[in-house]
Design a protein around this motif. Structure first.
Motif, mmCIF file in Angstrom:
data_model
loop_
_atom_site.group_PDB
_atom_site.id
_atom_site.type_symbol
_atom_site.label_atom_id
_atom_site.label_comp_id
_atom_site.label_asym_id
_atom_site.label_seq_id
_atom_site.Cartn_x
_atom_site.Cartn_y
_atom_site.Cartn_z
ATOM 1 N N ILE A 183 0.854 -1.193 0.000
ATOM 2 C CA ILE A 183 0.000 0.000 0.000
ATOM 3 C C ILE A 183 0.893 1.246 0.000
ATOM 4 O O ILE A 183 1.878 1.321 0.743
ATOM 5 C CB ILE A 183 -0.936 -0.006 1.222
ATOM 6 C CG1 ILE A 183 -1.958 -1.147 1.089
ATOM 7 C CG2 ILE A 183 -1.651 1.325 1.365
ATOM 8 C CD1 ILE A 183 -2.835 -1.328 2.312
ATOM 9 N N GLY A 184 0.552 2.195 -0.852
ATOM 10 C CA GLY A 184 1.326 3.418 -0.977
ATOM 11 C C GLY A 184 2.336 3.414 -2.101
ATOM 12 O O GLY A 184 2.910 4.466 -2.415
ATOM 13 N N ASP A 185 2.566 2.264 -2.728
ATOM 14 C CA ASP A 185 3.517 2.195 -3.842
ATOM 15 C C ASP A 185 3.006 2.981 -5.047
ATOM 16 O O ASP A 185 1.818 2.931 -5.381
ATOM 17 C CB ASP A 185 3.732 0.739 -4.276
ATOM 18 C CG ASP A 185 4.599 -0.045 -3.311
ATOM 19 O OD1 ASP A 185 5.126 0.558 -2.356
ATOM 20 O OD2 ASP A 185 4.747 -1.272 -3.521
ATOM 21 N N ARG A 186 3.904 3.715 -5.701
ATOM 22 C CA ARG A 186 3.613 4.344 -6.992
ATOM 23 C C ARG A 186 3.832 3.301 -8.085
ATOM 24 O O ARG A 186 4.925 2.715 -8.173
ATOM 25 C CB ARG A 186 4.536 5.545 -7.250
ATOM 26 C CG ARG A 186 4.446 6.640 -6.223
ATOM 27 C CD ARG A 186 5.497 7.710 -6.457
ATOM 28 N NE ARG A 186 5.127 8.606 -7.573
ATOM 29 C CZ ARG A 186 5.665 8.585 -8.767
ATOM 30 N NH1 ARG A 186 6.600 7.713 -9.076
ATOM 31 N NH2 ARG A 186 5.270 9.455 -9.706
ATOM 32 N N VAL A 187 2.825 3.063 -8.905
ATOM 33 C CA VAL A 187 2.902 1.959 -9.850
ATOM 34 C C VAL A 187 2.231 2.307 -11.178
ATOM 35 O O VAL A 187 1.444 3.247 -11.277
ATOM 36 C CB VAL A 187 2.226 0.681 -9.285
ATOM 37 C CG1 VAL A 187 2.883 0.253 -7.979
ATOM 38 C CG2 VAL A 187 0.728 0.886 -9.097
ATOM 39 N N ALA A 188 2.561 1.517 -12.171
ATOM 40 C CA ALA A 188 1.809 1.452 -13.417
ATOM 41 C C ALA A 188 1.271 0.041 -13.552
ATOM 42 O O ALA A 188 1.762 -0.892 -12.899
ATOM 43 C CB ALA A 188 2.692 1.805 -14.604
ATOM 44 N N VAL A 189 0.260 -0.122 -14.401
ATOM 45 C CA VAL A 189 -0.304 -1.446 -14.669
ATOM 46 C C VAL A 189 0.057 -1.826 -16.096
ATOM 47 O O VAL A 189 -0.155 -1.046 -17.033
ATOM 48 C CB VAL A 189 -1.837 -1.455 -14.503
ATOM 49 C CG1 VAL A 189 -2.392 -2.852 -14.772
ATOM 50 C CG2 VAL A 189 -2.226 -0.984 -13.108
ATOM 51 N N SER A 190 0.608 -3.006 -16.269
ATOM 52 C CA SER A 190 0.994 -3.455 -17.605
ATOM 53 C C SER A 190 -0.217 -3.498 -18.522
ATOM 54 O O SER A 190 -1.238 -4.112 -18.201
ATOM 55 C CB SER A 190 1.635 -4.841 -17.542
ATOM 56 O OG SER A 190 1.811 -5.364 -18.848
#
Length: 322
Positions: free
Chosen positions: A80-87
């Motif tokens: 929780i809190g991670d900066r992410v993109a979704v493939s």
């Protein structure tokens, strides 16, 4: 949460209130900060590509970036809190646009939240803005895959890019960063200067004018039939043509030239999470900035209409969320 719902061909997407997603085992919820708009979604809404959908009604949008807000049981690589993109292309194992992908086989990014398998989550460097990250998952990934994986670009390769739209402009810059000597063909003179600014040595109006540059690789992001045929005509003997654009479903090509010149013709669609990671590295370093135009969440429907009219001018539309 609010979401733009596609109910079927013949009707525009509608803003609706839908339940927040809840993660199951191995899944995460991402609070979206940016969602890229892709011409594929125009093809879905106008019916030309609707057959790729797993179901309707569905939330479209396959270019997603945000912050993880919930994780399911068994998730170890995402917090929780991670900066992410979704493939945009799933876990990368299918190799083609699959029926489980975000915005195609499950609800997508034109919403305040989206649900994704943890295996499709890509960590974002702090130096990559959400707007760039969303564009990287498709426009960046597709361009990288076409130029480096399918095209096999190496330092010193003389490469031609056909079409300096959103994908072609990104591909041209990536080819420059990869050490290629890059030329381009683009019928719209208004974007020629932008190509030069990104390191393209010369931009011509017509594909056949690329013959002067003795190219070993040509990547066609237009795909209007005549561009494919022209690329085969002008590429060096033993050269490679990579087809990405699908402006027309069919092309008439000179098979005599294809054979006598021993030209290799390859198709390229999408890419893999690994391709997206490489694009994010270029963005994080400051060497690459995908040309984008920001819109608001409430403007997603009008943004798709703008895409359909061809009024974007080489930029990737990205919806930014409050």
């Amino acid at each position: 949460m609010k979401a733009w719902m596609f109910n079927g061909v013949g009707s525009p997407i509608d803003l609706a209130e839908v339940p927040d997603p809840t993660p199951g085992p191995g899944e995460v919820v991402v609070d979206l900060k940016a969602a890229g708009l892709c011409h594929t979604d125009v093809g879905i809404t106008d019916g030309t590509m609707a057959e790729i959908l797993g179901f309707t009604p569905i939330i479209l949008g396959h270019e997603a970036a945000g912050i993880v807000s919930a994780v399911g049981d068994g998730v170890e690589n995402v917090s929780i809190g991670d900066r992410v993109a979704v493939s945009a292309m799933g876990d990368g194992k299918s190799g083609v646009l699959g029926q489980k992908n975000i915005g195609v086989g499950r609800h997508g990014a034109y919403a305040e939240k989206t649900l994704a398998p943890a295996s499709e989550i890509i960590p974002l460097p702090e130096t990559v803005p959400f707007e760039q990250a969303a564009a990287a998952t498709d426009a960046g990934m597709t361009s990288y895959h076409a130029v480096f994986v399918r095209g096999g670009l190496k330092p010193g390769t003389r490469v031609g890019i056909i079409g300096l739209g959103g994908l072609g402009m990104t591909a041209a810059r990536l080819a420059v960063l990869g050490g290629g000597e890059v030329y381009a063909a683009e019928i719209n003179p208004r974007v020629h200067a932008a190509g030069i600014e990104r390191g393209v040595k010369q931009v011509v109006d017509d594909v056949k004018e690329l013959a002067a540059f003795e190219l070993d690789l040509i990547v066609d992001f237009a795909g209007f039939g005549t561009t494919t045929a022209g690329a085969i005509e002008v590429v060096n003997s033993g050269g490679r043509v990579v087809q990405v654009g699908l402006g027309r479903a069919e092309a008439t090509i000179n098979t005599h030239l294809l054979t006598m010149k021993e030209v290799e013709l390859r198709g390229s669609i999408g890419g893999t999470p690994a391709d997206t990671v490489e694009v994010l590295k270029f963005i994080s370093s400051g060497d690459l900035a995908i040309s984008t135009q920001s819109i608001g969440f409430t403007e997603i429907r009008s943004g798709l209409e703008q895409l359909a009219r061809g009024d974007v001018g080489g930029k990737r539309l990205v919806a930014l969320f409050d």
